[in-house]
Scaffold this motif. Structure first.
Motif, PDB file in Angstrom:
ATOM      1  N   GLU A  70      69.778   8.895  55.831  1.00 57.93           N
ATOM      2  CA  GLU A  70      68.752   9.043  56.134  1.00 57.93           C
ATOM      3  C   GLU A  70      69.052   7.701  57.231  1.00 57.93           C
ATOM      4  OE1 GLU A  70      66.303   8.288  59.980  1.00 57.93           O
ATOM      5  OE2 GLU A  70      67.640   9.677  59.721  1.00 57.93           O
ATOM      6  N   HIS A  71      69.229   6.397  56.056  1.00 57.99           N
ATOM      7  CA  HIS A  71      69.549   5.621  56.246  1.00 57.99           C
ATOM      8  C   HIS A  71      70.577   4.991  56.091  1.00 57.99           C
ATOM      9  CE1 HIS A  71      68.479   0.563  55.373  1.00 57.99           C
ATOM     10  NE2 HIS A  71      69.255   0.506  54.510  1.00 57.99           N
ATOM     11  N   GLY A  72      71.402   5.063  55.828  1.00 54.70           N
ATOM     12  CA  GLY A  72      72.833   5.039  56.487  1.00 54.70           C
ATOM     13  C   GLY A  72      73.235   5.630  57.639  1.00 54.70           C
ATOM     14  N   HIS A  73      72.982   6.873  58.604  1.00 55.83           N
ATOM     15  CA  HIS A  73      72.990   7.011  59.291  1.00 55.83           C
ATOM     16  C   HIS A  73      71.909   5.969  60.281  1.00 55.83           C
ATOM     17  CE1 HIS A  73      72.699   9.738  63.156  1.00 55.83           C
ATOM     18  NE2 HIS A  73      71.548   9.407  63.392  1.00 55.83           N
ATOM     19  N   ARG A  74      71.275   5.014  60.210  1.00 54.08           N
ATOM     20  CA  ARG A  74      71.033   4.320  61.293  1.00 54.08           C
ATOM     21  C   ARG A  74      72.218   2.856  60.509  1.00 54.08           C
ATOM     22  NH1 ARG A  74      64.007   3.320  60.224  1.00 54.08           N
ATOM     23  NH2 ARG A  74      63.845   5.998  60.159  1.00 54.08           N
ATOM     24  N   LEU A  75      71.945   3.008  59.580  1.00 57.90           N
ATOM     25  CA  LEU A  75      73.517   1.276  60.083  1.00 57.90           C
ATOM     26  C   LEU A  75      74.755   1.535  60.665  1.00 57.90           C
ATOM     27  CD1 LEU A  75      72.759   1.138  55.789  1.00 57.90           C
ATOM     28  CD2 LEU A  75      72.024  -0.658  57.313  1.00 57.90           C
ATOM     29  N   LEU A  76      75.010   2.920  60.324  1.00 49.25           N
ATOM     30  CA  LEU A  76      76.550   3.685  61.167  1.00 49.25           C
ATOM     31  C   LEU A  76      76.052   3.633  62.632  1.00 49.25           C
ATOM     32  CD1 LEU A  76      79.198   4.464  61.360  1.00 49.25           C
ATOM     33  CD2 LEU A  76      78.027   7.135  60.822  1.00 49.25           C
ATOM     34  N   ALA A  77      75.075   3.655  63.121  1.00 46.84           N
ATOM     35  CA  ALA A  77      74.295   3.838  64.635  1.00 46.84           C
ATOM     36  C   ALA A  77      74.364   2.798  65.647  1.00 46.84           C
ATOM     37  CB  ALA A  77      72.792   4.278  64.548  1.00 46.84           C
ATOM     38  N   SER A  78      74.164   1.683  64.014  1.00 44.80           N
ATOM     39  CA  SER A  78      73.710  -0.020  64.459  1.00 44.80           C
ATOM     40  C   SER A  78      74.751  -0.750  64.318  1.00 44.80           C
ATOM     41  CB  SER A  78      73.005  -0.729  63.316  1.00 44.80           C
ATOM     42  OG  SER A  78      71.434  -0.320  63.530  1.00 44.80           O
ATOM     43  N   LEU A  79      75.672  -0.073  63.530  1.00 48.25           N
ATOM     44  CA  LEU A  79      77.494  -0.589  63.592  1.00 48.25           C
ATOM     45  C   LEU A  79      78.198  -0.186  65.286  1.00 48.25           C
ATOM     46  CD1 LEU A  79      79.696  -1.959  62.833  1.00 48.25           C
ATOM     47  CD2 LEU A  79      80.367   0.425  61.880  1.00 48.25           C
ATOM     48  N   VAL A  80      77.665   1.265  65.364  1.00 45.90           N
ATOM     49  CA  VAL A  80      78.622   1.596  67.095  1.00 45.90           C
ATOM     50  C   VAL A  80      77.717   1.073  67.937  1.00 45.90           C
ATOM     51  CG1 VAL A  80      78.306   3.562  68.006  1.00 45.90           C
ATOM     52  CG2 VAL A  80      78.564   3.870  65.880  1.00 45.90           C
ATOM     53  N   GLY A  81      76.514   0.389  67.812  1.00 44.88           N
ATOM     54  CA  GLY A  81      75.597   0.003  68.502  1.00 44.88           C
ATOM     55  C   GLY A  81      76.495  -1.497  68.876  1.00 44.88           C
ATOM     56  N   LEU A  82      76.358  -2.196  68.205  1.00 40.96           N
ATOM     57  CA  LEU A  82      77.552  -3.355  68.479  1.00 40.96           C
ATOM     58  C   LEU A  82      78.742  -2.780  68.748  1.00 40.96           C
ATOM     59  CD1 LEU A  82      77.311  -6.943  66.973  1.00 40.96           C
ATOM     60  CD2 LEU A  82      77.589  -6.109  65.301  1.00 40.96           C
ATOM     61  N   GLY A 106      77.318   1.705  80.967  1.00 42.55           N
ATOM     62  CA  GLY A 106      77.362   3.454  80.640  1.00 42.55           C
ATOM     63  C   GLY A 106      77.897   3.660  79.059  1.00 42.55           C
ATOM     64  N   ALA A 107      78.297   3.237  78.219  1.00 39.97           N
ATOM     65  CA  ALA A 107      78.655   3.463  77.164  1.00 39.97           C
ATOM     66  C   ALA A 107      77.371   2.710  76.775  1.00 39.97           C
ATOM     67  CB  ALA A 107      79.141   2.930  76.511  1.00 39.97           C
ATOM     68  N   LEU A 108      77.485   1.391  76.994  1.00 36.84           N
ATOM     69  CA  LEU A 108      75.916   0.658  76.253  1.00 36.84           C
ATOM     70  C   LEU A 108      75.166   1.378  76.200  1.00 36.84           C
ATOM     71  CD1 LEU A 108      75.269  -2.038  74.559  1.00 36.84           C
ATOM     72  CD2 LEU A 108      74.804  -3.311  76.450  1.00 36.84           C
ATOM     73  N   VAL A 109      74.197   1.652  77.267  1.00 35.23           N
ATOM     74  CA  VAL A 109      72.832   2.122  77.843  1.00 35.23           C
ATOM     75  C   VAL A 109      72.771   3.521  77.322  1.00 35.23           C
ATOM     76  CG1 VAL A 109      71.623   3.777  79.969  1.00 35.23           C
ATOM     77  CG2 VAL A 109      73.051   1.417  80.520  1.00 35.23           C
ATOM     78  N   LEU A 110      73.547   3.822  77.132  1.00 31.10           N
ATOM     79  CA  LEU A 110      73.444   5.457  76.450  1.00 31.10           C
ATOM     80  C   LEU A 110      73.681   5.289  74.758  1.00 31.10           C
ATOM     81  CD1 LEU A 110      76.137   7.797  77.458  1.00 31.10           C
ATOM     82  CD2 LEU A 110      73.807   8.208  77.900  1.00 31.10           C
ATOM     83  N   GLY A 134      69.359  15.346  69.701  1.00 34.08           N
ATOM     84  CA  GLY A 134      70.615  15.916  69.850  1.00 34.08           C
ATOM     85  C   GLY A 134      71.405  16.080  70.254  1.00 34.08           C
ATOM     86  N   CYS A 135      70.878  16.601  72.517  1.00 33.73           N
ATOM     87  CA  CYS A 135      71.850  16.339  72.816  1.00 33.73           C
ATOM     88  C   CYS A 135      72.308  15.238  73.701  1.00 33.73           C
ATOM     89  CB  CYS A 135      70.446  17.201  74.256  1.00 33.73           C
ATOM     90  SG  CYS A 135      70.105  18.773  74.264  1.00 33.73           S
ATOM     91  N   LEU A 136      71.897  14.293  73.707  1.00 32.64           N
ATOM     92  CA  LEU A 136      72.531  12.986  73.915  1.00 32.64           C
ATOM     93  C   LEU A 136      73.454  12.868  73.031  1.00 32.64           C
ATOM     94  CD1 LEU A 136      72.191  11.184  76.493  1.00 32.64           C
ATOM     95  CD2 LEU A 136      70.210   9.349  74.665  1.00 32.64           C
ATOM     96  N   GLY A 137      73.776  12.764  72.055  1.00 36.96           N
ATOM     97  CA  GLY A 137      74.938  12.559  70.925  1.00 36.96           C
ATOM     98  C   GLY A 137      75.723  12.784  71.103  1.00 36.96           C
ATOM     99  N   PRO A 138      76.117  14.159  71.326  1.00 35.86           N
ATOM    100  CA  PRO A 138      77.539  14.592  72.286  1.00 35.86           C
ATOM    101  C   PRO A 138      77.662  14.111  73.152  1.00 35.86           C
ATOM    102  CG  PRO A 138      76.078  16.387  70.997  1.00 35.86           C
ATOM    103  CD  PRO A 138      75.207  15.205  71.352  1.00 35.86           C
TER     104      PRO A 138
END
Length: 318
Positions: A70-82, A106-110, A134-138
């Motif tokens: 779960e923490h790894g998922h958050r870190l990876l999501a933060s990297l993608v956001g950056l 649009g990518a940044l907003v999503l 789960g719908c917004l991720g894909p």
């Protein structure tokens, strides 16, 4: 020097990086759900009171599995956001085409919306929010695929005369695939006591749409054989392979989640399990379910990219 050759390659490079990083993010997110680790960290945006990036790495790496993933998922999501932020900045500073800039916006907003949905799901413990997440991720992953394709410096130069027939069927495959993914998110996050009739209808619809998608992808592949665009033909071939793998993984997911169908048990009474009774998930079952979710997201991204190219070529041919 023409405007075409003057385009900077950097928006495309960052778009490719964004898309490539998003796929493992989708996979890890699905694994979080498959292993029921979504609530391993009770707070947000921090982790057990720590700043997300300052959480002790030894506790993270050597602690419980659910905390690790779960923490790894958050870190990876933060990297993608950056990376999404950098991609938008690069697109603006290099004066990328307006369509590319808006796709980056649009990518940044999503990705921001996805992060907020994930955080609110933790804070509120709300299953509908988990479904929306789960719908917004894909959808975000597919959007990054569009940005990848559209930001290519050879986008306009690569246009080939095409047909609206192929474009429409490709768009149909993309749309039905997304509906299927949303239905899958519902089935994965359904409450513990759903209405048997409603749940049964949802499962039947999911199975029916799987057959429809295989048919649509097969049709797109056949029609693309005559398409002049080599890139479109390659993507259509990849769609066919992924759809075949998805159908196989879907069968495996059914067996992992609901055990064997009733008619199989009737033929072999010694086998245990029944439809509607979720089987206890081990590592193999969890990975099969996760691969099925990630495969669906990949099929959506490929079909979105194919639809974008097909519509470009159809307009060029008329």
């Amino acid at each position: 020097m023409t405007a075409m050759t003057a385009l900077s390659p950097w928006p495309h490079r960052w778009a490719v990086l964004l898309c490539v990083l998003t796929f493992p993010l989708v996979f890890v997110g699905a694994l979080v759900t498959s292993t029921d680790a979504g609530m391993a960290v009770p707070d947000w945006p921090g982790t057990y009171g720590y700043n997300l990036f300052l959480y002790p790495w030894t506790t993270w790496l050597f602690g419980p599995w659910d905390l690790f993933i779960e923490h790894g998922h958050r870190l990876l999501a933060s990297l993608v956001g950056l990376v999404a932020i950098v991609t938008l900045v690069v697109c603006v500073r290099t004066r990328a085409p307006r369509a590319v800039v808006w796709l980056a916006v649009g990518a940044l907003v999503l990705v921001i919306a996805q992060g907020v949905l994930g955080g609110m799901r933790v804070v509120l413990g709300d299953r509908p929010l988990a479904m929306a997440h789960g719908c917004l991720g894909p959808l975000f992953f597919a959007w990054t695929a569009l940005l990848w394709v559209r930001s290519s410096t050879g986008w306009a130069r690569a246009a080939e005369p095409g047909t609206y027939r192929l474009a429409r069927w490709t768009a149909a495959a993309c749309g039905v695939t997304y509906v299927q993914l949303c239905l899958g998110a519902f089935l994965r996050h359904v409450p513990g006591d759903p209405s048997p009739r409603a749940f049964g209808h949802a499962v039947l619809t999911h199975v029916t749409l799987a057959v429809v998608i295989v048919g649509l992808v097969g049709l797109v592949w056949l029609l693309s054989r005559r398409a002049p665009s080599k890139g479109l033909r390659q993507i259509a071939t990849a769609m066919a392979w992924v759809a075949a793998a998805q159908f196989t993984l879907g069968l495996g997911s059914w067996a992992a989640r609901y055990a064997l169908p009733g008619w199989v048990q009737a033929a072999a009474p010694t086998m245990t399990g029944s439809v509607g009774a979720a089987a206890a998930l081990g590592w193999t079952q969890s990975l099969v379910l996760t691969a099925h979710v990630a495969g669906g997201a990949l099929l959506l991204a490929l079909s979105a990219a194919a639809a974008l190219i097909a519509w470009r070529d159809a307009k060029d041919g008329h």
